[in-house]
Design a protein around this motif. Structure first.
Motif, mmCIF file in Angstrom:
data_model
loop_
_atom_site.group_PDB
_atom_site.id
_atom_site.type_symbol
_atom_site.label_atom_id
_atom_site.label_comp_id
_atom_site.label_asym_id
_atom_site.label_seq_id
_atom_site.Cartn_x
_atom_site.Cartn_y
_atom_site.Cartn_z
ATOM 1 N N HIS A 267 0.838 -1.199 0.000
ATOM 2 C CA HIS A 267 0.000 0.000 0.000
ATOM 3 C C HIS A 267 0.873 1.248 0.000
ATOM 4 O O HIS A 267 0.607 2.209 -0.736
ATOM 5 C CB HIS A 267 -0.915 -0.029 1.230
ATOM 6 N N GLU A 268 1.908 1.257 0.836
ATOM 7 C CA GLU A 268 2.800 2.414 0.905
ATOM 8 C C GLU A 268 3.560 2.588 -0.411
ATOM 9 O O GLU A 268 3.738 3.715 -0.890
ATOM 10 C CB GLU A 268 3.781 2.250 2.060
ATOM 11 N N ALA A 269 4.027 1.468 -0.980
ATOM 12 C CA ALA A 269 4.753 1.549 -2.247
ATOM 13 C C ALA A 269 3.842 2.044 -3.369
ATOM 14 O O ALA A 269 4.267 2.828 -4.229
ATOM 15 C CB ALA A 269 5.335 0.185 -2.610
ATOM 16 N N HIS B 26 2.343 6.375 -6.941
ATOM 17 C CA HIS B 26 1.378 7.345 -7.471
ATOM 18 C C HIS B 26 1.908 8.767 -7.309
ATOM 19 O O HIS B 26 1.804 9.591 -8.232
ATOM 20 C CB HIS B 26 0.041 7.188 -6.747
ATOM 21 N N GLU B 27 2.478 9.057 -6.132
ATOM 22 C CA GLU B 27 3.049 10.383 -5.911
ATOM 23 C C GLU B 27 4.177 10.665 -6.896
ATOM 24 O O GLU B 27 4.305 11.780 -7.412
ATOM 25 C CB GLU B 27 3.560 10.503 -4.477
ATOM 26 N N VAL C 230 2.728 11.459 -10.274
ATOM 27 C CA VAL C 230 2.191 12.826 -10.307
ATOM 28 C C VAL C 230 3.331 13.827 -10.426
ATOM 29 O O VAL C 230 3.274 14.780 -11.223
ATOM 30 C CB VAL C 230 1.350 13.100 -9.043
ATOM 31 N N ALA C 231 4.388 13.618 -9.604
ATOM 32 C CA ALA C 231 5.535 14.528 -9.645
ATOM 33 C C ALA C 231 6.216 14.480 -11.008
ATOM 34 O O ALA C 231 6.627 15.525 -11.546
ATOM 35 C CB ALA C 231 6.521 14.170 -8.537
ATOM 36 N N ASN C 232 6.337 13.270 -11.581
ATOM 37 C CA ASN C 232 6.981 13.140 -12.879
ATOM 38 C C ASN C 232 6.164 13.818 -13.973
ATOM 39 O O ASN C 232 6.718 14.461 -14.869
ATOM 40 C CB ASN C 232 7.171 11.662 -13.212
ATOM 41 N N ALA C 233 4.825 13.676 -13.876
ATOM 42 C CA ALA C 233 3.961 14.335 -14.857
ATOM 43 C C ALA C 233 4.112 15.848 -14.765
ATOM 44 O O ALA C 233 4.160 16.554 -15.792
ATOM 45 C CB ALA C 233 2.510 13.929 -14.636
ATOM 46 N N ALA C 234 4.211 16.377 -13.519
ATOM 47 C CA ALA C 234 4.392 17.813 -13.338
ATOM 48 C C ALA C 234 5.734 18.251 -13.911
ATOM 49 O O ALA C 234 5.844 19.314 -14.544
ATOM 50 C CB ALA C 234 4.308 18.166 -11.854
ATOM 51 N N LYS C 235 6.783 17.416 -13.708
ATOM 52 C CA LYS C 235 8.106 17.737 -14.243
ATOM 53 C C LYS C 235 8.077 17.773 -15.766
ATOM 54 O O LYS C 235 8.620 18.702 -16.386
ATOM 55 C CB LYS C 235 9.114 16.694 -13.774
ATOM 56 N N VAL C 236 7.423 16.766 -16.367
ATOM 57 C CA VAL C 236 7.354 16.702 -17.824
ATOM 58 C C VAL C 236 6.601 17.909 -18.382
ATOM 59 O O VAL C 236 7.020 18.536 -19.365
ATOM 60 C CB VAL C 236 6.691 15.387 -18.264
#
Length: 561
Positions: free
Chosen positions: A291-293, A298-299, A302-308
Motif C-alpha cells: 500500500h505504501e509503495a 502514485h506520488e 504525479v511529480a513526474n507528470a508535473a516535471k514533464v
C-alpha cells in the motif's frame, strides 16, 4: 475445531458388552463417547461429526467394511480416522480387507485397554496434524491474496473461525486519539454477542488489559477473561481466551484474541494459533508495504507528470525568443539595417552558433518530455540500412573533418532491411556519432558499419576515444547523466539527454541501444532493430498496410510499398 473440543468417538458394535467395554475404556481416558448398534444408527452418529470411529466388522444390516467405504464417501469424513475391532474376523486377510476399505488401524478382541487408548491417541494425533497442515496451507493461500492491511487482518479472523477458535477479535493500531475498530468473527450464535461486548467494553489501552499486554508478553497462555469485559464474555458463553501480538519485522501491527466456549487452549492449539498469527502478521505487513509503495508510486507519477509538463512548457517558451534571435541575426548579417564590419560579422556568427546550440538543447528537452509523457508517435517503415548510414555519414562528416577525426563508413550488411521510423533512426544515429566525435581526440577514428542475421539488424558506431569507466556503463543511458564533463572541453556540451533519448527512441521502435567500452580502447555503440518482415509474414488490412502488434498493445502501420 482444532483447539478446544474433547474428542468425540463413535463406537459401532452390535454386541452391547463390547460397546460397554470399549466405551468405558475410552471414557476413563477422557474421551467423549456415543454408541451405535447397527449401520443405520452409525449413519445417524456420523451427523454428530465424530473425531474417530470404532467399527465392528459384523453388523445386523451391513458390514463394517461397507460402512467404512460409506464414511469415506462423505465429504466431511474423508479423513476421519477409522479403527476396526473384531472378535470374528481376526485373520490377516480380514485385516487387509479392512485397511483396503479405508480403515487406519485394525485390532482384535479381546482388546487390551492400554493398546486401545494408545492406538486411538495416535490416530487422533495424525488426524490433528493433517488438519493443522491443511488449515495453515489454506490460511496462507488466503493471506497471499491480501493486498490491503485491513483485508489481511479480516482474513486472519475469518480463517480462524471455526477451525481454531469459536471467536476471534483482531485489533490494529489507529491514529492517535482514535479508538481502534475491532475486526470480529465468531460462530453464528456468538457473533452478535461478541460485537456487543466489544462495543460496551472496548480495549482501554491500560497495561492490565490482556490485549494491550500482549504486545509486551514473552509467553503465551490460555486464560480466563476477567474484569467487566471478562464477565460479559462469560455471560455469552466464552470461557477461555488466548491473545497474541501481531508483529512483523520488529514492528507491532496489533493483536489477535482467540476465544473458546469449551476447554482451555492446550499447548498444541497455542502453537497453531501462534503459527497462523505469524503468517497473518507477515501478510498484514506485506500488504502495508504494498500500500505504501503504491502510494509512493502514485506520488512519483504525479511529480513526474508535473516535471514533464514543466519541461515542455519551459522549452516552448524558450524557443520563441531563440527563434527571434536567429531572425534578427540573419537580418543583421544580410545588412538590412546597414553595413557591418568583419568583426561584427564574426560576432554574429558566434551568436548564431550559440543560438543553434541552445535550440538543440531545447529540442532535446522537448523530446525527453514527449518520451516521458508517451506522446511520441512512430511511422514504422522498411528502411534500407545502407542508405540510412550513408546519409548520416554525409551529414556528420563536416564536424569530423573540422576536428581532425577520421570518419569511415563500412557498409557491412548495408543491404539488410530494418523495421524503423526513418526520422527517429536518423536522430539516433546523429546523436550517437555526435557523441563519438566529442570524445574522440584529434587523429582518432570513428567507424560506422552494420551487421545482420535472420531476426535483427545491428548498426555499430566504433570509436577510438577515451572509453567509458566501468562504473559509468550502468548509468550512461540515464537522463541528465554525463560520463565526465572534464573529458569534453567543448563549449557546446550537452545536458546528458542525448543517449537517454536515443535509447528510448530505439526501444520505441522495438529495438535497443547498447554500449561496450574499455578505458583507453574506445567504445562501441550498437543499435539493434528488428529485421523487416515481408508482406507474407504480416496480416494485411483493407488499405494494403501490414498491421503490426507490438508488446504492450501498441499498434502501428508499416508501409509495404
Amino acid at each position: 475445531m482444532l483447539s478446544t473440543s474433547v474428542p468425540l468417538i463413535l463406537v459401532v458394535d452390535d454386541t452391547a458388552a463390547n460397546r460397554f467395554v470399549v466405551g468405558n475404556v475410552l471414557k476413563k481416558s477422557g474421551f467423549r463417547v456415543i454408541e451405535a448398534a447397527s449401520g443405520r444408527e452409525a449413519l445417524s452418529g456420523f451427523d454428530q461429526d465424530p473425531d474417530l470411529v470404532v467399527l465392528d466388522v459384523r453388523l445386523p444390516d451391513a458390514t463394517g467394511f461397507e460402512l467404512a467405504r460409506r464414511l469415506r464417501g462423505l465429504p466431511d469424513h474423508k479423513s476421519t480416522p477409522i479403527l476396526f475391532i473384531s472378535a470374528s474376523f481376526t485373520e490377516p486377510g480380514a485385516h487387509a480387507q479392512g485397511l483396503e476399505s479405508g480403515a487406519d488401524a485394525y485390532l482384535n478382541h479381546p482388546i487390551d485397554a492400554t493398546l486401545l487408548v494408545a492406538t486411538v491417541r495416535s490416530l487422533l494425533r495424525t488426524r490433528r496434524a493433517e488438519d493443522v497442515e491443511r488449515f495453515l496451507a489454506d490460511a496462507s493461500e488466503v493471506f497471499a491474496g491480501s493486498l490491503d492491511p485491513n483485508e489481511a487482518a479480516r482474513a486472519l479472523a475469518t480463517a480462524s473461525v471455526p477451525h481454531v477458535a469459536d471467536g476471534c477479535v483482531v485489533l490494529q493500531p489507529a491514529e492517535p486519539g482514535v479508538r481502534p475498530e475491532p475486526i470480529i468473527r465468531a460462530l453464528p450464535g456468538l457473533q452478535a454477542g461478541l460485537e456487543r461486548v466489544f462495543k460496551d467494553f472496548p480495549p482501554d489501552g491500560h497495561a492490565h488489559d490482556p490485549i494491550t499486554a500482549s504486545l509486551r508478553q514473552t509467553t503465551v497462555e490460555s486464560y480466563v477473561p476477567k474484569g467487566k469485559r471478562g464477565a460479559a464474555l462469560t455471560a455469552i458463553g466464552i470461557n477461555h481466551a488466548v491473545t497474541l501480538p501481531l508483529i512483523a519485522r520488529a514492528r507491532p501491527l496489533g493483536s489477535a484474541t482467540f476465544y473458546s466456549t469449551g476447554e482451555p487452549f492446550d499447548d498444541a492449539a497455542i502453537r497453531v494459533l501462534t503459527n497462523v498469527s505469524h503468517r497473518a502478521s507477515l501478510a498484514i505487513d506485506n500488504a502495508r508495504l504494498f500500500h505504501e509503495a503504491d502510494a509512493a508510486r502514485h506520488e512519483a507519477q504525479v511529480a513526474n507528470a508535473a516535471k514533464v509538463d514543466f519541461l515542455a512548457a519551459m522549452s516552448h517558451e524558450l524557443r520563441t525568443p531563440l527563434n527571434a534571435i536567429a531572425g534578427f541575426v540573419d537580418l543583421m548579417a544580410l545588412g538590412i539595417h546597414g553595413p557591418i564590419t568583419p568583426d561584427q560579422r564574426g560576432d554574429l556568427a558566434r551568436i548564431s552558433q550559440n543560438q543553434r546550440h541552445l535550440a538543440t538543447l531545447i529540442e532535446d528537452i522537448l523530446n525527453y518530455a514527449r518520451l516521458e509523457a508517451g506522446r511520441l508517435e512512430y511511422d514504422m517503415q522498411k528502411v534500407l540500412v545502407g542508405d540510412a548510414l550513408a546519409e548520416v555519414h554525409t551529414l556528420a562528416r563536416p564536424v569530423f573533418d573540422a576536428k581532425g577525426v577520421r570518419f569511415e563508413y563500412a557498409p557491412g550488411d548495408g543491404g539488410a532491411i530494418a523495421s524503423a521510423d526513418p526520422d527517429r533512426l536518423r536522430q539516433v544515429l546523429l546523436n550517437v556519432v555526435g557523441n563519438a566525435v566529442k570524445f574522440t581526440p584529434t587523429g582518432g577514428s570513428v567507424v560506422l558499419t552494420s551487421a545482420a542475421d535472420s531476426q535483427s539488424v545491428r548498426l555499430l558506431c566504433k570509436d577510438t576515444g577515451r572509453g567509458i569507466p566501468t562504473e559509468k556503463l550502468a548509468t550512461i543511458f540515464e537522463p541528465f547523466v554525463q560520463v565526465d564533463r572534464h573529458l569534453n572541453s567543448s563549449a557546446n556540451q550537452g545536458i546528458g539527454l542525448g543517449l537517454s533519448i536515443s535509447r528510448d527512441l530505439m526501444r520505441g521502435m522495438d529495438g535497443d541501444l547498447m554500449v561496450e567500452s574499455e578505458m583507453g580502447a574506445g567504445s562501441t555503440f550498437t543499435m539493434v532493430l528488428r529485421r523487416a518482415r515481408t508482406a507474407r509474414d504480416n496480416a494485411r488490412d483493407t488499405t494494403g498496410a501490414a498491421v503490426e502488434r507490438r508488446p504492450g498493445g501498441t499498434t502501428v502501420s508499416q508501409n509495404i510499398g
